[in-house]
Design an enzyme around this catalytic site. Structure first.
Site, PDB file in Angstrom:
ATOM      1  CB  CYS A 167      11.315  34.716  59.712  1.00 52.47           C
ATOM      2  SG  CYS A 167      12.381  33.957  58.492  1.00 52.47           S
ATOM      3  CG  HIS A 222      33.324  12.254  47.601  1.00 56.92           C
ATOM      4  ND1 HIS A 222      32.746  11.069  47.185  1.00 56.92           N
ATOM      5  CD2 HIS A 222      34.183  11.913  48.606  1.00 56.92           C
ATOM      6  CE1 HIS A 222      33.222  10.071  47.898  1.00 56.92           C
ATOM      7  NE2 HIS A 222      34.108  10.551  48.759  1.00 56.92           N
ATOM      8  CG  PHE A 258      15.999  28.536  47.887  1.00 55.86           C
ATOM      9  CD1 PHE A 258      15.114  29.428  48.486  1.00 55.86           C
ATOM     10  CD2 PHE A 258      16.360  27.392  48.577  1.00 55.86           C
ATOM     11  CE1 PHE A 258      14.609  29.176  49.750  1.00 55.86           C
ATOM     12  CE2 PHE A 258      15.861  27.133  49.844  1.00 55.86           C
ATOM     13  CZ  PHE A 258      14.973  28.028  50.432  1.00 55.86           C
ATOM     14  CG  ASN A 298      14.161  32.153  62.787  1.00 58.46           C
ATOM     15  OD1 ASN A 298      14.301  31.853  63.969  1.00 58.46           O
ATOM     16  ND2 ASN A 298      13.290  33.031  62.357  1.00 58.46           N
ATOM     17  CB  ALA A 315      19.765  25.370  60.706  1.00 58.91           C
ATOM     18  CG  ASN A 316      19.471  19.588  57.344  1.00 56.82           C
ATOM     19  OD1 ASN A 316      18.998  18.892  58.240  1.00 56.82           O
ATOM     20  ND2 ASN A 316      19.936  19.072  56.218  1.00 56.82           N
TER      21      ASN A 316
END
Length: 232
Positions: free
Chosen positions: A206, A120, A78, A172, A137-138
Site C-alpha cells: 500500500c 438470513h 475481487f 491497511n 474495516a467497513n
C-alpha cells in the site's frame, strides 16, 4: 444492495438455486438436519478474498462438512478473474463441499409471501459456525454499530450468540491502528464473547507503513477445524 445484472456481467455467475423449484431460503431450511457439520463462510471487500479457494480446498478431505458462502457486493469485485490470483465466483461454486453461494439479491430473489422462509434467518439456523474471511474495516464498523443493511450483516445481527463467529480482519495498518478501529475491535473481543478475532499480520504493501494483512490462511483453516471439531 448491488445490481445482480452487474454481478453477472462482471463474474459470469448467477447464484445457484438448490433444488429444481426451491428458492434459496427454502433450500437452506431443507438441509438443516442433514447430519453434517455446517460452515457458513463469508467474505467482505478486501483483496484477501482471493484466498477463498485455498481455504475451501483445505477442507476437501472432510466429507461430512457442508460449506455455504456469503459474498458481499464488494467482495464480488475481487472475484471476477481479473488476474491469475483472482478466482471467479463460479469457480468457487465448483469446489468440494460448497453447497450454496449467496449474494445480497438472493434475500429478495422472489416476492415475499407470509410464512415464507427468510434467507438470513435460515442461514443463521443452518450454520454451526460463521467465519468471516476477510473482514474489512467497513464491515468491522457495521458489526460494531449493529447495522444490518445487506445479507451478511443481517445474518450477524440475527446470530444465535451461543455459537461462534470467527472474524479475520484485513486492512491497511493505519486503518487498523485508528482509535475508532481499536474501539470497535475491543467491542468484539471484550464485550461480545461469541466473536473470535484472528488478529492480522503486518506486511509491506500500500506504499504506506505496511498492510495489516489477513491472518495466514492455513492458520484460519486450523481454527475453523478446531471450532467445528472436524480434525481427522
Amino acid at each position: 444492495m448491488g445490481s445482480l445484472a452487474g454481478v453477472e456481467m462482471t463474474t459470469g455467475y448467477k447464484p445457484r438455486l438448490e433444488g429444481t423449484h426451491q428458492v434459496p431460503a427454502a433450500a437452506v431450511a431443507a438441509s438443516i438436519d442433514d447430519g453434517k457439520k455446517h460452515l457458513l463462510l463469508a467474505a467482505s471487500g478486501s483483496v484477501a478474498a482471493t484466498k477463498l479457494p485455498l481455504i475451501i480446498s483445505a477442507f476437501r478431505g472432510h466429507q461430512n462438512l457442508s460449506i455455504r458462502l456469503i459474498l458481499t457486493e464488494k467482495a464480488v469485485r475481487f472475484l471476477a478473474g481479473q488476474s491469475p490470483e483472482q478466482p471467479t465466483v463460479s469457480s468457487l461454486a465448483s469446489l468440494s463441499n460448497v453447497d450454496g453461494i449467496y449474494l445480497d439479491e438472493d434475500e429478495w430473489s422472489h416476492p415475499w409471501k407470509r410464512d415464507s422462509n427468510i434467507l438470513h434467518i435460515e442461514l443463521r439456523r443452518w450454520a454451526h459456525l460463521l467465519a468471516i474471511v476477510p473482514m474489512s474495516a467497513n464491515l468491522l464498523a457495521d458489526i460494531a454499530g449493529g447495522f444490518c443493511h445487506d445479507l451478511l450483516t443481517c445474518v450477524i445481527r440475527a446470530w444465535d450468540t451461543s455459537r461462534t463467529i470467527i472474524v479475520a480482519p484485513a486492512m491497511n495498518q493505519l486503518m487498523w491502528e485508528q482509535p475508532v478501529a481499536v474501539k470497535q475491535i475491543s467491542v468484539l473481543t471484550e464485550e461480545w464473547k461469541w466473536f473470535d478475532v484472528l488478529s492480522p499480520q503486518i506486511t509491506e504493501a500500500c506504499d504506506d507503513l505496511g498492510e495489516e494483512a489477513m491472518r495466514d490462511w492455513t492458520g484460519i483453516v486450523t481454527v475453523i477445524e478446531k471450532r467445528l471439531m472436524i480434525l481427522e
